[in-house]
Write a protein that holds these residues in place. Structure first.
Motif: not given
Ligand SMILES: Nc1ncnc2c1ncn2[C@@H]1O[C@H](COP(=O)(O)OP(=O)(O)OP(=O)(O)O)[C@@H](O)[C@H]1O
Ligand SMILES: Nc1ncnc2c1ncn2[C@@H]1O[C@H](COP(=O)(O)OP(=O)(O)OP(=O)(O)O)[C@@H](O)[C@H]1O
Ligand SMILES: [Mg+2]
Ligand SMILES: [Mg+2]
Lengths: 338, 518, 288, 338
Positions: D215, D282, D284-286, A137, B102, B90-94, A135, D218-219
């Motif tokens: 969440a 960085l 997000g989501g993980r 950064f 949610i 949708l939230m792909n990581h969930l 990434p 993620s989005n």
């Protein structure tokens, strides 16, 4: 026929409105208005502020940060970020010092070396980001530290002075404009900033490179799937940005008549702040060089004005922090309205 | 009886676009109310206002006869209005279960989550919908179709009184659509009012009670769905009679071979894929969702790596490592997911149309040839009737169907002669569909090779000179235009390599054990 | 107080600079002039300091006090000051130029040499020592490091300098650095901390590892004074920061009035330890 | 009944597989392996490295950065970034100093004041980001400068010592573990780091707050469309992160027995580096807290090891830069393979 005519009318009207209220143009107007307000405010608050000498001082103080901010603009529009601009600038200055002072090459060679070195370092960041998928950064954070260390190593942790090449300091310090208009001794550094800005702006708006800079920032995967070699172009973009940092390195070395190896860290934040105040979006896809230049001036006017007013230094920091937030907030408000 | 929802004279403007002009319609309890209209007619906009995402400029909305304001999604939920959005949200990581609930997670004390109940509830929901999705899979790992199913499950889980479905079947196959319709009828029987948006005309007859036709932001008419002929609805939608002649099937194609793929494999997704396509031929790729058709196109196009396989273009063996290689060889790929893979949505129409060919419109030193770019964009806006105020409009602000046309224009502008069209008419209205069919036909007539991936069998049957059917990463059969019927295709599409029953129940299914009856 | 004298220093956050500032403000009060005091955040920011100097010149000052981070880099502006007949007084480590009319400074190299002598006698003339310095590139950092190192090399062949590290004057960083040095050198006898932050770091590091070594500091401050009183620190070099500030302003005022004054104002440096810390002459030089 | 059983079996099998091959778990293993390699390498290179004292020193050196990195983890998983963690830490330390030393309140009050102040400042950043839609980079850049200035203003640019509250330094410096196991005098600061990390990890994985953190990263739009008050939760997340920075402020103040107002800038980059080396994305989501802790340790082991080996400082910077890039690259390679 009548359809065509009405359409044409429609378009010209629309483009007029666009020029006034469109996202990009409106942002510029707003940023420019903030700048004017700041200048006017300081002018009223202190009689010393609007003196020619001080205004020239502000111009000169903007040169280095302005050029770095232009370099950052490209990268930020692609949706990336470059934390290494400050130390890369220093590294290029050191390289110029090595070529000119240690090795005694003529000035042209030193200048070329600094620019090439900037481009190579930029390309390296670009390679890490594009090919190795690190990434931005992190890649540029690593580069920042790497280059900081290398500058110290190469220079032997000592400034390199340009005493043997008396023409070198002239690059930034002399005033071409002053020769022509003696009452306006604006140093060349400022001239160089403007040349860089105009060139960067033209490239951004009217060339294939500029088109890809915006497209990558908008949706990189779609660009790749359109058959564009996105890796190649990313490396090119970072290399160009690095070369611009090289120009900043020459400016600062010329101004200080020395390459100061410990300088540079922290400059990236000023540069990024200038870019964002100028209306470029950190999420990519949107931005202008002119905005960046205005953003740089907002920062230096602020810094200079507060100094002229002899505001305590700790309060200067506070005020600058607040203004950065407000400037960006104002931009967002304006855009939300339309 | 007061209507569940009554919309009166809603107006809505976006910068440069008047999206709704005095739109009105009513939704009764227990009815399926179809909303039809061309791309950009304002269907989604109208529904988004009911779902609390946009506010209207003027007009009023009555729920149970009382005027309401809908300040946000939460307010819409409180009024009992649920929505399945046209675009996936949708939230792909969930996981699937986490996505569905949610904001309404079952909790224990101190804000701790009850994941067991969460997964149990989601599993129950999926069982009711007759689908096999493990509630614990990450949504990002699901195919678009399954993601769509998760969206539907989420909307169902609200037990809304009003359910808005904005093109829920765009990504679903026939069997899944059947399952969905069972659910819709069940909801209807329980008094839920359903707004149903689709571009598929047959669905209208199968499920809708009434239909409201929209055109240019206006609600033109509301008609009974069963007794009104499709032609009437279509002419109301497009505002004119549509020439509706089936194009004659072209006999055997005699052109040179344009593309040959031999033994293409990657892991379990692609196994020993071989096919060839001639100049002037339209080769149809049929199959159930997840059969691997997209993967084939992406692999040939260099978008994904391959393990083994050869690609011959115009008689020469080529190494294609990246989309850039493919495009250079004259191959184009029109993705099924235009938002993610097709468009630079923040840029304008001109930039999108010229994205793949901008290098051909440059002068010395890499300067762009703006007049030529503008002319290019204007040409395709006109020839594909892309609905946009100007070529300087940002792509993000076009309606879904017009965005799709932009992507097509991009490849036409590049002049590629081997074109993969992956679900080219997904989310496109009938009028535009006919245009695109005509376009594909004329491209083929010009001697280009076309590979058309589609999940809509009528489309495949109508357009293709030859049809390949895929199942579980293999080509399970080939049909000539003469042999092909819906039945023959479906038979091949479900013919798994080792006979383990149907694709849906067997190979992909998770074993959940016997399902208890509720 | 219409006479305005800006002082551009090398920093403002460190206690040393705050002490210089207080001296300058004291002089301003006594002599009825107005002073301001500012400096960049780190001693690496040569260009920021130049911008500060430029802004100070724009305010039409009666005189200027200047502690150059890099003398050469400032020459164009100093020439401008000279042309505008604004007297320049150098302070702290001085300016390499003949433009300043006077210099109120400590000889850092000599002072660090004194620290080396003290270190040598405290560890018995032989063994390993180390340095924790605040900055690798700034004038004060270099002078103090080289002053110490050269003195050891010249006079004490049996003393070995095993490590020199830099902690940016950050107390926490200097603490960690000290601990690594102690860890890597089990026989270490002493460490010289080259400014206040470094010295406190050395103290903390030794304390946390419970190592008995000779700690020599630089400058003062509450913690260093307490450590010297308690014996944890053997002693330290103090400059006369308040004096530097005071004398700078005093010289500037004299220059404005055309009075005579010394070109070199050596504000001196002193060794202080448990024995003389409360000596009024020393106590006057120390700040909290 | 049979359903339940089979499901349970399924779950345990799957979780075993997950633990070995899953993205998150694999990342942790990889990061942990790098850490082990580093420790082993330095252990071989220098006999002084593996001594108890030095290992305890490394633990202690990690405490402050570790806590800051945990604070950053939350924000980064939401897809944001926090540049103000370092100066917020300092600001909280100064506030503790004001309450304890200037105003003479008991220690509990001082501690509470620092934590509350951290939460409030965090909430302010969150408010700017959520309600005023200022991008996180800018909002926290502004906060960074604002807080830096305020720390200096409030403290009068002087350190505030805790000499009147001798129990305060005990918080970080004493060793509870040392009382129980005299041969392991691990200071409380380390204990506090672990408590913070465990608590943060539990919150992240098993509470509603944690769910929304993932969440949002993620989005965010999807979360908002689901009727969740995303603004509110963002403010909460930044507030919690700020409170954790408050803990870091207490740790550093306690360790230095003083609040040093000029400290703090630059710490944010170390914190972010630790988070990213630990496998948090960085974009997000993980991410995991455990990864962050391992990342922090990688940085401190590296720093300590290079110092123990007496590597020249400029080279230390170079090596650290390279290692940061390599660590992240290795993570990316591993993920690409699966
Ligand atoms: N946020 C927006 N800003 C500006 N214009 C918009 C916005 N959303 C929709 N529009 C415009 O409003 C009109 C109606 O769009 P809408 O999405 O409601 O069409 P639709 O009937 O759902 O079409 P489709 O069948 O293609 O989904 C279009 O012209 C579209 O470009
Ligand atoms: N992102 C992904 N992660 C994991 N597996 C995937 C992913 N995308 C596709 N697959 C799997 O790859 C296989 C082929 O999918 P592909 O999208 O090519 O099918 P398709 O025939 O094009 O169907 P569709 O009608 O959905 O486009 C399927 O087994 C699918 O589950
Ligand atoms: Mg729609
Ligand atoms: Mg597909």
């Amino acid at each position: 026929m009548s359809t065509d005519l009405s359409q044409t009318n429609d378009v010209s009207l629309r483009s007029l409105r666009a020029a006034l209220f469109d996202s990009a143009a409106g942002q510029l107007l707003l940023a420019f208005a903030s700048l004017i307000v700041l200048v006017a405010g300081f002018g009223i608050a202190s009689p010393n502020f609007l003196q020619t000498d001080n205004l020239i001082g502000i111009l000169q103080a903007t040169a280095v940060n302005g050029v770095l901010a232009v370099a950052s603009t490209y990268v930020i529009i692609t949706g990336g970020i470059d934390l290494s601009v400050g130390t890369l600038m220093t590294f290029c200055a050191v390289i110029a010092g090595v070529f000119l002072t240690y090795w005694g090459y003529p000035i042209g060679v030193g200048v070329a070396a600094a620019l090439i070195c900037g481009a190579l370092c930029g390309a390296t960041s670009g390679f890490l980001i594009a090919k190795m998928e690190v990434p931005p950064f992190i890649a540029t954070l690593g580069m920042m530290m790497l280059l900081k260390g290398l500058s110290l190593v190469i220079s032997g942790t000592k400034p390199i002075y340009f005493n043997d090449t008396p023409d070198f300091p002239v690059i930034a310090q002399d005033s071409l404009i002053g020769y022509l208009v003696p009452s306006l001794p604006i140093p060349n550094a400022v001239l160089i900033l403007f040349v860089v800005a105009v060139a960067a702006s033209v490239v951004l708006r009217s060339t294939v490179l500029g088109r890809y800079i915006f497209a990558l920032g908008s949706n990189e995967e779609a660009v790749r799937l359109s058959g564009v070699d996105t890796d190649f172009w990313k490396i090119v973009i970072y290399a160009v940005s690095g070369a611009i940092c090289g120009i900043a390195g020459l400016l600062i070395a010329s101004r200080l008549n020395s390459a100061q190896p410990a300088l540079g860290q922290g400059y990236e934040l000023d540069a990024i702040a200038a870019v964002v105040i100028g209306g470029t979006s950190l999420s990519g896809g949107r931005g202008t060089v002119l905005g960046t230049i205005i953003g740089s001036f907002i920062i230096s006017v602020l810094t200079n004005g507060l100094r002229i007013l002899s505001v305590a230094q700790e309060w200067q920091t506070v005020v600058t922090g607040v203004i950065i937030i407000l400037a960006v907030y104002a931009d967002i408000m304006r855009r939300r309205k339309t | 009886m007061t209507a569940l929802i009554e919309v009166r004279n809603l107006d809505k403007s976006f910068p440069g676009v008047k999206a709704l002009r005095s739109a009105s319609f009513t939704l009764e309890a227990g009815e399926v109310h179809a909303l039809m209209g061309e791309n950009g007619a304002g269907k989604s906009t109208l529904m988004k206002m009911l779902a609390g995402i946009y506010s209207w400029d003027s007009g009023e909305v009555l729920v149970d006869g009382a005027p309401v304001t809908i300040a946000g999604p939460k307010a819409a939920q409180a009024l009992g209005i649920g929505i399945i959005h046209q675009e996936l949200n949708l939230m792909n990581h969930l996981t699937a279960a986490q996505n569905i609930f949610i904001g309404r997670e079952p909790r224990r004390r101190f804000g701790f989550l009850d994941e067991g109940k969460l997964n149990f509830d989601a599993a129950a929901l999926f069982r009711r919908m007759n689908v096999t999705i493990d509630p614990k899979t990450l949504v990002g790992d699901l195919t678009v179709a399954k993601q769509q199913i998760v969206e539907i499950a989420k909307a169902l889980s609200f037990h809304s009184r009003v359910l808005i479905m904005d093109e829920p079947t765009a990504a679903l196959n026939t069997a899944e659509i059947d399952d969905l319709f069972v659910i819709i009828r069940d909801l209807k029987a329980h008094g839920v009012g359903i707004v149903y948006i689709s571009h598929k005309m047959d669905e209208l007859k199968r499920i809708a009670d009434r239909v409201t036709v929209m055109r240019d932001g206006e609600t033109i008419a509301t008609l009974p769905a069963q007794s009104t002929p499709v032609e009437t609805i279509i002419s109301l939608m497009v505002g004119r009679e549509l020439a509706h002649a089936e194009p004659p099937k072209v006999p055997e194609i005699q052109g040179d071979e344009a593309l040959r793929v031999v033994g293409l494999s990657r892991g379990r997704a692609l196994r020993d894929i071989s096919f060839s396509v001639r100049r002037g031929e339209i080769l149809g790729f049929a199959g159930l969702m997840g059969a691997g058709r997209t993967e084939v196109a992406r692999a040939v196009f260099g978008a994904d790596p391959i393990d083994t396989g050869e690609i011959w273009v115009r008689g020469a063996k080529l190494k294609i490592h990246s989309p850039a290689d493919a495009v250079r060889a004259g191959i184009a790929y029109l993705s099924e997911d235009r938002k993610r893979f097709g468009l630079v949505t923040a840029m304008d129409v001109e930039a999108n149309i010229s994205l793949a060919s901008v290098m051909r419109h440059r002068r010395a030193w890499g300067f762009l040839d703006f007049p030529s770019l503008k002319a290019l964009a204007a040409r395709y806006v006109k020839s594909l009737t892309i609905k946009t105020p100007s070529t300087a409009q940002v792509a993000k602000l076009l309606s879904g169907g017009n965005q799709q046309k932009l992507v097509i224009a991009k490849w036409l502008a590049r002049d590629s002669d081997i074109l993969f069209f992956d679900e080219p008419t997904r989310g496109i209205d009938v009028g535009a569909k006919a245009e695109i069919y005509k376009l594909l036909q004329s491209l083929a007539d010009q001697g280009r090779a076309i590979i058309m991936i589609s999940s809509e069998l009528p489309e495949i049957l109508r357009m293709s000179h030859r049809i390949l059917v895929m199942c579980e990463g293999r080509i399970s059969g080939e049909l000539t235009a003469a042999e092909a019927t819906q039945e023959t295709i479906m038979k091949l599409a479900t013919r798994t390599h080792v006979a383990t029953g149907t694709a849906r129940g067997g190979a992909h299914g998770d074993e959940h054990g016997p399902v208890a009856n509720e | 107080a219409d006479t305005y004298i800006p002082l551009i220093s090398k920093g403002f956050q460190h206690q040393f600079w705050q002490a210089v500032k207080s001296g300058a403000e004291q002089a301003a009060k006594d002599l009825n002039v107005k002073v301001t005091f500012e400096g960049p955040e780190t001693e690496a920011m040569v260009d920021k300091q130049i911008d500060m100097l430029a802004a100070a010149l724009a305010k039409n000052p009666a005189a200027i006090g200047f502690a150059a981070l890099d003398s050469q880099a400032a020459i164009p502006l100093l020439k401008k000051a000279q042309a505008a007949k604004i007297p320049v007084i150098a302070f702290d480590s001085g300016v390499d130029s003949d433009i300043p009319l006077a210099t109120a400074a400590t000889n850092n190299a000599l002072a660090a040499g004194l620290a080396a002598d003290k270190m040598a006698s405290l560890i018995g003339g032989e063994g390993d020592v180390a340095l924790v310095v605040h900055d690798q590139t700034s004038r004060t950092g270099i002078d103090r490091r080289d002053g110490f190192v050269n003195q050891i090399k010249a006079k004490y062949p049996k003393i070995k300098i095993v490590s020199i590290q830099y902690g940016a004057g950050d107390q926490l960083k200097s603490t960690e650095i000290t601990k690594s040095i102690l860890q890597a050198n089990p026989n270490l006898k002493g460490i010289f901390g080259a400014n206040e932050g470094s010295a406190i770091g050395v103290l903390n590091g030794a304390k946390e590892l419970k190592r008995k070594i000779v700690v020599i500091g630089y400058d003062s401050g509450k913690q260093q004074k307490a450590a010297i009183r308690s014996g944890e620190m053997a002693g330290a070099i103090t400059q006369n920061p308040v004096g530097i500030g005071y004398k700078t302003v005093e010289a500037a005022v004299k220059a404005i009035k055309g009075e005579k004054f010394d070109k070199v104002i050596d504000t001196g440096f002193y060794w202080f330890d448990k024995s003389n810390i409360d000596d009024p002459k020393i106590a006057a030089l120390l700040y909290d």
